[in-house]
Design a protein around this motif. Sequence first.
Motif, PDB file in Angstrom:
ATOM      1  N   PHE A  80       0.828  -1.198   0.000  1.00 22.12           N
ATOM      2  CA  PHE A  80       0.000   0.000   0.000  1.00 22.12           C
ATOM      3  C   PHE A  80       0.865   1.252   0.000  1.00 22.12           C
ATOM      4  O   PHE A  80       0.609   2.205  -0.720  1.00 22.12           O
ATOM      5  CB  PHE A  80      -0.944   0.047   1.204  1.00 22.12           C
ATOM      6  N   GLY A  81       1.907   1.233   0.833  1.00 22.95           N
ATOM      7  CA  GLY A  81       2.750   2.417   0.977  1.00 22.95           C
ATOM      8  C   GLY A  81       3.260   2.911  -0.361  1.00 22.95           C
ATOM      9  O   GLY A  81       3.228   4.106  -0.641  1.00 22.95           O
ATOM     10  N   VAL A  82       3.715   1.994  -1.211  1.00 22.69           N
ATOM     11  CA  VAL A  82       4.336   2.422  -2.457  1.00 22.69           C
ATOM     12  C   VAL A  82       3.331   2.501  -3.598  1.00 22.69           C
ATOM     13  O   VAL A  82       3.268   3.492  -4.315  1.00 22.69           O
ATOM     14  CB  VAL A  82       5.488   1.469  -2.832  1.00 22.69           C
ATOM     15  N   THR A  83       2.530   1.449  -3.772  1.00 23.88           N
ATOM     16  CA  THR A  83       1.666   1.445  -4.959  1.00 23.88           C
ATOM     17  C   THR A  83       0.314   2.079  -4.692  1.00 23.88           C
ATOM     18  O   THR A  83      -0.442   2.318  -5.613  1.00 23.88           O
ATOM     19  CB  THR A  83       1.411   0.004  -5.448  1.00 23.88           C
ATOM     20  N   ILE A 113      -3.616  -1.052 -14.096  1.00 26.25           N
ATOM     21  CA  ILE A 113      -4.578  -0.203 -13.389  1.00 26.25           C
ATOM     22  C   ILE A 113      -3.942   0.683 -12.333  1.00 26.25           C
ATOM     23  O   ILE A 113      -4.627   1.190 -11.456  1.00 26.25           O
ATOM     24  CB  ILE A 113      -5.704  -1.047 -12.741  1.00 26.25           C
ATOM     25  N   TYR A 114      -2.596   0.891 -12.378  1.00 24.00           N
ATOM     26  CA  TYR A 114      -1.980   1.742 -11.352  1.00 24.00           C
ATOM     27  C   TYR A 114      -2.503   3.170 -11.413  1.00 24.00           C
ATOM     28  O   TYR A 114      -2.494   3.883 -10.420  1.00 24.00           O
ATOM     29  CB  TYR A 114      -0.454   1.739 -11.494  1.00 24.00           C
ATOM     30  N   LEU A 152     -10.659   2.863  -6.110  1.00 22.41           N
ATOM     31  CA  LEU A 152     -11.739   1.899  -5.920  1.00 22.41           C
ATOM     32  C   LEU A 152     -11.720   0.833  -7.014  1.00 22.41           C
ATOM     33  O   LEU A 152     -12.019  -0.336  -6.762  1.00 22.41           O
ATOM     34  CB  LEU A 152     -13.073   2.636  -5.936  1.00 22.41           C
ATOM     35  N   THR A 153     -11.362   1.249  -8.211  1.00 23.79           N
ATOM     36  CA  THR A 153     -11.238   0.286  -9.303  1.00 23.79           C
ATOM     37  C   THR A 153     -10.170  -0.742  -8.965  1.00 23.79           C
ATOM     38  O   THR A 153     -10.350  -1.943  -9.154  1.00 23.79           O
ATOM     39  CB  THR A 153     -10.848   1.024 -10.602  1.00 23.79           C
ATOM     40  N   GLN A 154      -9.042  -0.254  -8.434  1.00 26.22           N
ATOM     41  CA  GLN A 154      -7.955  -1.151  -8.074  1.00 26.22           C
ATOM     42  C   GLN A 154      -8.412  -2.131  -7.011  1.00 26.22           C
ATOM     43  O   GLN A 154      -8.150  -3.327  -7.065  1.00 26.22           O
ATOM     44  CB  GLN A 154      -6.783  -0.337  -7.525  1.00 26.22           C
ATOM     45  N   LEU A 213     -14.355  -1.128 -19.341  1.00 33.62           N
ATOM     46  CA  LEU A 213     -15.187   0.042 -19.057  1.00 33.62           C
ATOM     47  C   LEU A 213     -14.812   0.652 -17.705  1.00 33.62           C
ATOM     48  O   LEU A 213     -15.553   0.535 -16.745  1.00 33.62           O
ATOM     49  CB  LEU A 213     -16.669  -0.348 -19.012  1.00 33.62           C
ATOM     50  N   PRO A 214     -13.649   1.292 -17.629  1.00 26.79           N
ATOM     51  CA  PRO A 214     -13.218   1.814 -16.319  1.00 26.79           C
ATOM     52  C   PRO A 214     -14.178   2.863 -15.750  1.00 26.79           C
ATOM     53  O   PRO A 214     -14.172   3.099 -14.556  1.00 26.79           O
ATOM     54  CB  PRO A 214     -11.828   2.391 -16.604  1.00 26.79           C
ATOM     55  N   GLN A 215     -14.983   3.480 -16.584  1.00 26.30           N
ATOM     56  CA  GLN A 215     -15.922   4.478 -16.066  1.00 26.30           C
ATOM     57  C   GLN A 215     -17.267   3.859 -15.716  1.00 26.30           C
ATOM     58  O   GLN A 215     -18.222   4.573 -15.417  1.00 26.30           O
ATOM     59  CB  GLN A 215     -16.166   5.600 -17.077  1.00 26.30           C
TER      60      GLN A 215
END
Lengths: 630, 257
Positions: free
Chosen positions: A31-34, A91-92, A97-99, A611-613
Motif C-alpha cells: 500500500f505504501g508504495v503502490t 490499473i496503477y 476503488l477500481t484497483q 469500461l473503467p468508467q
Amino acid sequence: MGFSGLIVQILNGFAEASSLFMIAAGLSIIFGVTRIVNFAHGSFFMIGAYVAYTVVERFGDPMWFWPGIIIAAVASALVGLMVELTLLRRIYRAPELTQLLATYAVMLIVQDLVLYLWGPVPLLGPRAPGLEGAVNILGRQFPTYSLFLIVAGPLTLAALWALVTRTRWGRLVRAATQDREMVSALGINQAWLFTSIFVLGAFVAGMGGALQIPREPASLEMDVHAITSAFVVVVVGGLGSLPGAFIAAILVAQVKAVCLWIGILEIGPFAISLSKFTIVVEFVVMAVVLIFRPYGLMGTRPALLRHTRNLTSSMLIAPLRARGWILAAIILVAFAIVPQLRGSFPYMPILMLEIIIMVMFATSLQLLMGPGGMHSFGHAAYFGLGAYAAAAIVGYWNLPLELALVVGVGGAVVGAIVLGWFSVRLSGVYLAMLTLAFAQIVWAVFYQFEGLAGGENGITGVWPEGLFGGRDAFYYLAVGCLIVSLAFLYRTLFSPFGYALRAARDSAIRAESIGMDVSRLQWQSFLLAASVAGIAGALYALSKGSVSPEILSASRSIEGLVMVVLGGEYAIGGGMLGAVVFVWLRDTIGYNAEYWRAVLGVITIFLLLVLPQGLASLLRFTESLKRAKE
Amino acid sequence: MTNESAPNIPATPGEYLLKVTNLSAWYGAARILFDLNFEVRRGEVVAMMGRNGAGKSTTFLSVMGILERYRGSVNFLGQDITREPSYRIAQMGLGFVPEDRRIFTELTVLENLDIGRQPPRGWPDGTAISPWTPEDLFDLFPNLAERRHMPAGRMSGGEQQMLTVARTLMGNPYLVLLDEPSEGVAPVIIEQMVSLIHTLKAAGVSILLSEQNLHFARQVSDRIYMIEKGAIVYSGTMEELLADSETSNKYLSLGAL
C-alpha cells in the motif's frame, strides 16, 4: 482461569501476532508504495498454506515441512508476480476503488481455483518436525511450535527492516512511499519497483500461511479471515509503517487473548461473554485507534497535495437530458408492468423486487461515493438497521407496515448520526476502514446478543398485513418507494447542498476557506444516504419475512461497492445500472455455475478493464459513436 | 541508455538541447498552457520569467512528462520525448528540481542523494562530464556536509532547497530544469544559488530556470522568455530585457527590480 492461564493466553497472543504480522507486513509495504489496497493479499496467505500442505503430502515425509515453507512462499510469490504483471500493471493509474475491486475479483478467482484444486474439506497439516512437543509453563502445557512462531515474527520484522533501511532497494521503497512521482522524475523506473514489492509481499504472506498449517487447517475461509485481520493491523499501525504493523499485530492479538482469558464477564445481572466478543474485538480496537489517532499508531498524516485533486471530466455529474428522462420513464414502466407478467414468468416479480431494493441500496451508497467522494465500506449497517427496525415493528409488535417503513428510516438515520459523525473526520482509506469497522461492530452486536433481536437467528415471521400486505400491493409500494427515493437523491444532487458536497470532495481546503463546514456537509450526506438505505432495508425485511445478522455482513457492503463501481460512480443512474446487472448476474450465475465466484471475478475484471468508467459509460459511448457518424 | 542516444547528442556547444514546439497543457478541463515555443542551447542558462500562476511550473511538469494531458512536441537531444514517461526523460539526462522541493523527508541527506544517482555520461565530442559524487556536492554545499546523516525533513528550507538541487545533480544531467530556486529562501541562500549556477555553467551543465525575481535572474541568465497567462509574450537576451524596463514592469510583479 488463573494467572498461569493468562500467561499462556498472552504467549498464544504473541504467536498469533507473528502470523498476523506476516500478512500485514506485505500489505502495508504494497500500500505504501503502490497505493493499492490489495484484497488479494489474503489469497497469498491461503495459497501458502495449501501449497505447504501439498508438499508434505506428496513427499510423504514430515521433514518436508521445513523446505515446504520456502516452496510455498515461492509459489505465492509467483502467483503474486502473475497478478502484478497481468492485472495491476494496467490499473496503477485507475481510481483507487477500481484497483480495490480488481484485487477483490482476484480474491474471488483464487478462492474458486483453490476449491477446484484442493476441494472444500479443510486440510490439517503435519506437526512441525522437531517441534511437536510442548513445554511446561507454570504447570500448563504450551506447544513448542507456538514458541517458535513467537520468535519468527520479530525475525521477519528484523529481516524486512534491514532490507528497507540498508539496501538501495529499500531506500527507493521508502522514497516512493513518500513521493513516487518525484522518484520517477529522478530516473527510477517504478514498474520493476512495484513488481518487486508485490512479489516480496506475496512471498512473506505465503510463508505466513505455510507456517500456519501446524496450528490450523488450511481452509477456504482462510483468505477472508486473513485479509480482514491484516487490514485492521495495517490501518491500526499506520499505512505503510512496518514497525506500526508489528505493534498493531501484537495489540490486536493481545486484546483478543485477554478477552479469551476473562471469558464471561459478569456485571451485576448481566453476563457478557468476552470470549465470543473476539469475533469483533479487532474492529473495536481499530475504531478506537482511528477515533483518537486518525492515521494509525505510527502513521503520518498524508502530505497535503498542493494541487487540488486532479479533476477529470468523467467526474462531472450532469443533469439528465431529454434522452435520460425518456430512458427513466421506460425503466419505470418496465418495473410497473412486471406483476402483470406473473402468469408467464412467475419468478420475475420476486427478482424484480430484489432488484428494486438493491437499486435503492446502491444509489444511496453512490451519493456518498460519487458526489461525496467517501468510499463507505459499511453501508450494509444502515441497510441492516433499517431492516431490523422494520422487522421489530411488524414481527414483535404487530404494528402496521407503513409505520415499519418510517421506523426503518429512523433506525438507519440514528445509526448514521452516530457512525457518520466519526467517519467524516477521516478520509480515503482510513474512512473506508472505519466505516467497515463500524458495520462489523453493528453486525457483531446483532449476532452476539440473543436477547436483542434474536441473535444469530434474527427475527422471523415478519409478514405484514393490511393495505400493502398483498403481493402485488407490496410490489407497487416498493416501486413507489423507489421513485420517491430516486427523485429525492436526484433533487439532492442538483441542490446547493449537492454542489457544496462536490466542492468539498474536489478541494476540502478551498471549500472550508470559503466558509463551508466540510465535515458537517459530509455528515449530512451520510444521513441522507442512510435514510434511503434504511427504507431499502425495511422493504427487504418485509419482503423476505425475516431478517438475520447476515444482512449486515461485510460482503453486503462490498456488493454495494461493486454495484456502484460497475455502474459508474459518477454517472446518473450508475448505481441503478450496476445493481440491475449485478443482481441479475448473481441470480443467473449463482444458481447455475459451480464456480460462480470465479465467473463473477472474471466478469468484474473484464468490465473494469474495458469500461473503467462503469457500465453507464456504455450509454455515453453509443451516444458519442452516433455523434461521430453524424 | 547513454549509448543509445549518443548519436543525437549535440556535438558542439550552441546546438539545441531542448526544443519545445506548440506545447499546451491542461489541468482537468482547464487549459493552462497555450502553444508555447522555446528552446535551450547547449551551455546556456535561460530564465523563464513570469508572475505566480503564469504557467512556469506547469511548463516544467509538462516537459518532464509528469503532467498527464499535454499536446505539442518536446524534443531533447534530438529525440522526441513528448510521450516518454518521466523516468526515461530523467535517464536521458534531463534533470528536474521542483519548486516545492519534494525531498524525501524520512531519508537522510546521503540517502536522498543516492535516490538521484545515475550512471556517468559524456558528450559525444569527447567533453567529459565528470560524474557528481556526494563529496563534490558537499564541497558545493558545505551545510549539507555537516548534516549528511540527518533526516532531510529536519533541515531548514534553504538547506532542503540545496539538497533538491544536489539530488538532481547526482543524475549527471546535461540540462537542469530549475523551478523557482529563489522562492522562499533567505537572501544568503540566494547568493549561494547565484554562485552555484555559475559553477554549474562552468562545468558545462545547461540550465532552464523559472523565476519572478529579476534581480536574481539577471545575475545568472543569458536569455529570457516572459510567460503570462500560459503564453510566451516576450523573448530576448538579458541585456535586451534590462534595456526595456517597460516590458519587465508590465509582466513582472511590482518591485521585481
